[in-house]
Design an enzyme around this catalytic site. Sequence first.
Site, PDB file in Angstrom:
ATOM      1  N   HIS A   1      60.505  13.226  50.743  1.00  0.00           N
ATOM      2  CA  HIS A   1      59.981  12.592  49.531  1.00  0.00           C
ATOM      3  C   HIS A   1      58.644  13.264  49.206  1.00  0.00           C
ATOM      4  CE1 HIS A   1      58.046   9.297  47.243  1.00  0.00           C
ATOM      5  NE2 HIS A   1      59.237   8.785  47.069  1.00  0.00           N
TER       6      HIS A   1
ATOM      7  N   ASP B   1      57.916   9.501  58.462  1.00  0.00           N
ATOM      8  CA  ASP B   1      57.994   8.704  57.242  1.00  0.00           C
ATOM      9  C   ASP B   1      59.131   7.708  57.443  1.00  0.00           C
ATOM     10  OD1 ASP B   1      58.633   7.643  54.802  1.00  0.00           O
ATOM     11  OD2 ASP B   1      58.568   9.544  53.705  1.00  0.00           O
TER      12      ASP B   1
ATOM     13  N   GLN C   1      62.216   4.476  54.496  1.00  0.00           N
ATOM     14  CA  GLN C   1      63.600   4.067  54.253  1.00  0.00           C
ATOM     15  C   GLN C   1      64.287   3.495  55.483  1.00  0.00           C
ATOM     16  OE1 GLN C   1      65.117   3.789  51.411  1.00  0.00           O
ATOM     17  NE2 GLN C   1      63.608   4.806  50.129  1.00  0.00           N
TER      18      GLN C   1
ATOM     19  N   LYS D   1      59.601  -2.227  50.782  1.00  0.00           N
ATOM     20  CA  LYS D   1      60.984  -1.785  51.035  1.00  0.00           C
ATOM     21  C   LYS D   1      61.634  -2.581  52.164  1.00  0.00           C
ATOM     22  CE  LYS D   1      60.027   2.915  49.487  1.00  0.00           C
ATOM     23  NZ  LYS D   1      60.708   3.217  48.234  1.00  0.00           N
TER      24      LYS D   1
ATOM     25  N   CYS E   1      61.890  11.528  43.510  1.00  0.00           N
ATOM     26  CA  CYS E   1      60.720  12.141  44.168  1.00  0.00           C
ATOM     27  C   CYS E   1      61.157  13.155  45.221  1.00  0.00           C
ATOM     28  CB  CYS E   1      59.801  11.085  44.790  1.00  0.00           C
ATOM     29  SG  CYS E   1      59.014  10.051  43.572  1.00  0.00           S
TER      30      CYS E   1
HETATM   31  N1  PMP Z   1      58.982   8.203  51.595  1.00  0.00           N
HETATM   32  C1  PMP Z   1      60.229   7.841  51.288  1.00  0.00           C
HETATM   33  C2  PMP Z   1      61.371   8.396  52.081  1.00  0.00           C
HETATM   34  C3  PMP Z   1      60.443   6.952  50.241  1.00  0.00           C
HETATM   35  O1  PMP Z   1      61.688   6.594  49.924  1.00  0.00           O
HETATM   36  C4  PMP Z   1      59.333   6.443  49.524  1.00  0.00           C
HETATM   37  C5  PMP Z   1      59.519   5.480  48.373  1.00  0.00           C
HETATM   38  N2  PMP Z   1      60.507   5.853  47.474  1.00  0.00           N
HETATM   39  C6  PMP Z   1      58.055   6.842  49.906  1.00  0.00           C
HETATM   40  C7  PMP Z   1      57.919   7.732  50.943  1.00  0.00           C
HETATM   41  C8  PMP Z   1      56.825   6.361  49.204  1.00  0.00           C
HETATM   42  O2  PMP Z   1      56.674   4.988  49.380  1.00  0.00           O
HETATM   43  P1  PMP Z   1      55.568   4.202  48.538  1.00  0.00           P
HETATM   44  O3  PMP Z   1      55.818   4.559  47.104  1.00  0.00           O
HETATM   45  O4  PMP Z   1      55.845   2.760  48.829  1.00  0.00           O
HETATM   46  O5  PMP Z   1      54.249   4.656  49.012  1.00  0.00           O
END
Ligand code: PMP
Length: 427
Positions: free
Chosen positions: A139, A219, A222, A245, A383
Amino acid sequence: MESTGTIGRTITRTIFNMSDWSNVRADFPVLHQQVNGKPLVYLDNAATAQKPRRVIDALVRYYEQDNSNVHRGLHALSMRATDGYEGARARVAKFINAADPAEIIFTRGTTESINIVARSWSQAHLKPGDVVLTTEMEHHSNLVPWQQAAKASGATLKYVPVLGDNAEGGLDLAALDTLLTPAVKLFAFTHVSNTLGTVNSVDELCRRARAVGAITVIDAAQSIGHMPLDVRALGCDFLAFSGHKMCGPTGIGVLYGRRELLDKLAPDETGGGMVVQVNYEGATWKPAPERFEAGTPNVADAIALAAACDYLDALGREKIAAHDAELAALAYEKLRALPGIRLLGPTGARSGLVSFAFADVHAHDVVTFADEDGIALRGGHHCNQPLMRKLGLASTTRASFYVYNTPDEIDRLAASLQRILKFFGGA
Ligand code: PMP
């Protein structure tokens, strides 16, 4: 459309036998509404999950009964708020099996957590000639901060490739043999891909990073609410996730860091609450976690995040993982039959999401049509722009599942996609 595959039928039966998930839906007030005249089917859980009554109540209770600023107050409300906030820290530590609550830093979310490491740790440790390793499936939140850190330090950023035209092969672990050299100072990787549904072997990645002396950053955005996670068993150095999440509120997240690393790290942000002593010449820092929490913290959301931990543990994270994976397998099986569909990610075991593209229908059209049927999907690059480019795609549609989703909802998704394809002349 009905799935004719045996896999689909077996999966449906397993879900119904697994446990009584119908009670789960009753816990989520937002699910009980109509969208465009149809009962809502919420399949955008990878973007954000819905909140159970228990989490909403924790927020309301805090604001109705305890709201106050923490740490420096000597009155009853401030002490209750402090107990709640520090209790939340201990609860989150337990949730990921951290050795010490001081290893839990509350942040705004995954993005901020990773940025703290990318700035604080990188500034102190990276120099020209060093390598930061990440992967092609990250991401933007676990990619752009490392690009910035590499630029600022003169280190080189390298990527572990993904395998296959649809990234169905996951990470190229054989490439690690050449990529993971002693020049690698930090290896940042996702536990679960938000676009592919790939579940990475994080224990192996941590082990191999340790063997060359590299720091690991996971990270877990998910994975945190979807499967058991034990930072001590993994032996990771840093781990980042977001409350929203995992059934918790927005605006709260966590950076886990091993205590000995945190205590050596300079703070990225300074101000009130994180200092021991200040004079006109300078200041000294408290140890972790306060050192990294300048200013008034997000007390209410931390307390509600602890309620989300309780909620998920009461359901059982092993069971959640099985439920999500089975729904995803069922969806994969049903969608596979649709004409012209391109499904991304693993063909076998996957996390609770499916991501797909039609040759002639843009993802935004799919999402708009599905919304007419009361179904919430997400379309776009998620993203993951570099990955999309590598796969020759501008966007995909993603359906992502959670504890309250049912096999019937997968049927509604499949029927809606059939309607969309018919409209665009594809079926
Ligand atoms: N990493 C991953 C794998 C994600 O799916 C997301 C959210 N889509 C993020 C990072 C970023 O999370 P946040 O927007 O809550 O900071």
